[in-house]
Design a protein around this motif. Structure first.
Motif, mmCIF file in Angstrom:
data_model
loop_
_atom_site.group_PDB
_atom_site.id
_atom_site.type_symbol
_atom_site.label_atom_id
_atom_site.label_comp_id
_atom_site.label_asym_id
_atom_site.label_seq_id
_atom_site.Cartn_x
_atom_site.Cartn_y
_atom_site.Cartn_z
ATOM 1 N N GLN A 101 83.597 45.540 57.843
ATOM 2 C CA GLN A 101 85.007 45.818 57.580
ATOM 3 C C GLN A 101 85.844 44.552 57.724
ATOM 4 N N GLY A 104 84.032 41.759 54.906
ATOM 5 C CA GLY A 104 83.785 42.150 53.524
ATOM 6 C C GLY A 104 82.293 42.269 53.292
ATOM 7 N N ARG A 105 81.947 42.993 52.249
ATOM 8 C CA ARG A 105 80.550 43.326 51.980
ATOM 9 C C ARG A 105 79.674 42.087 51.743
#
Length: 197
Positions: A101, A104-105
Motif C-alpha cells: 500500500q 505501490g505494486r
C-alpha cells in the motif's frame, strides 16, 4: 450529489481493483507447496527430480545454467516442516499488506523479488561448488522486515511470540535482533558447516 463521487459508487466490472501482488505471491507460494505435497504423495521419485533438481537453488544447479533457480527457490518450501511456510507466509501477509500500500505494486514486487535474488546470490557466494540446495522465501521476507523496520524505526508494533505471547517492540530493535540471529546462523551454521550435500 454525494452518490456522484467516485468513492460512493459501486465499482463497475472494468473498474474492479486488481488483486494485490501480496495476494498473488501468497496464493502462488501456497499453490506450489500443495503441488509439492501432491507430487510427493503420488510420485515420490518425481518430487525430487522435479522440485529439487529443477527449481531449488544450489551452486551446481547454477553452474548448469539453471539461472531461474535464483528466484524459483523462493516459491518452494520444506514439506516436512509446516512452520517453514507458515512463518514465511505470515510475514508476507502482515508486512506485504502494509508495504504494498505504501510503495505501490511494482515497487513492492521489486523489493520482494530483489530480496529473494539477494538471498540467492549470498547463498551462491557461500556454496558455489556445492550441491546442497536451499528453498524458501525467508530472504524475500527478511527484505520486507528490513525495509519496514528502516522506514518505521520508532513505530511500536506488537508481535505474537511463538504465535501466542504478545510482544510490543520498536522496529529498530526488531531489525537488530533479526540481524543478530542471521549473523549467528551465518557464522555458526553456514560458515561452520562442512558444505557436504
Amino acid at each position: 450529489m454525494i452518490y456522484d463521487r467516485s468513492y460512493m459508487r459501486e465499482p463497475r466490472p472494468s473498474e474492479s481493483p486488481a488483486r494485490s501482488a501480496t495476494s498473488y505471491l501468497l496464493f502462488g507460494t501456497v499453490a506450489v507447496f500443495l503441488l509439492q505435497h501432491i507430487v510427493n504423495v503420488f510420485f515420490p521419485g518425481l518430487h525430487y527430480r522435479l522440485f529439487q533438481e529443477w527449481f531449488a537453488l544450489s551452486g551446481i544447479h547454477f553452474q548448469e545454467l539453471k539461472v531461474w533457480t535464483l528466484l524459483s527457490y523462493s516459491f518452494l518450501h520444506s514439506i516436512q516442516n509446516f512452520l517453514h511456510i507458515i512463518g514465511n507466509m505470515a510475514g508476507l501477509y502482515f508486512l506485504g499488506r502494509v508495504l504494498e500500500q505504501q510503495l505501490g505494486r511494482q515497487s513492492f514486487l521489486i523489493l520482494y523479488l530483489g530480496g529473494a535474488l539477494a538471498g540467492g546470490l549470498l547463498y551462491l557466494g557461500l556454496h558455489f561448488n556445492s550441491g546442497t540446495v536451499v528453498i524458501g522465501a525467508s530472504a524475500a521476507v527478511f527484505a520486507l522486515i528490513a525495509f519496514f523496520c528502516l522506514r518505521h524505526p520508532e513505530q511500536p508494533i506488537t508481535l505474537l511470540l511463538f504465535f501466542v505471547l504478545p510482544l510490543t517492540i520498536k522496529p529498530k530493535y526488531l531489525l537488530q535482533i533479526a540481524i543478530a540471529i542471521s549473523l549467528f546462523g551465518l557464522l555458526f551454521y553456514e560458515l561452520g558447516s562442512t558444505g557436504s550435500s
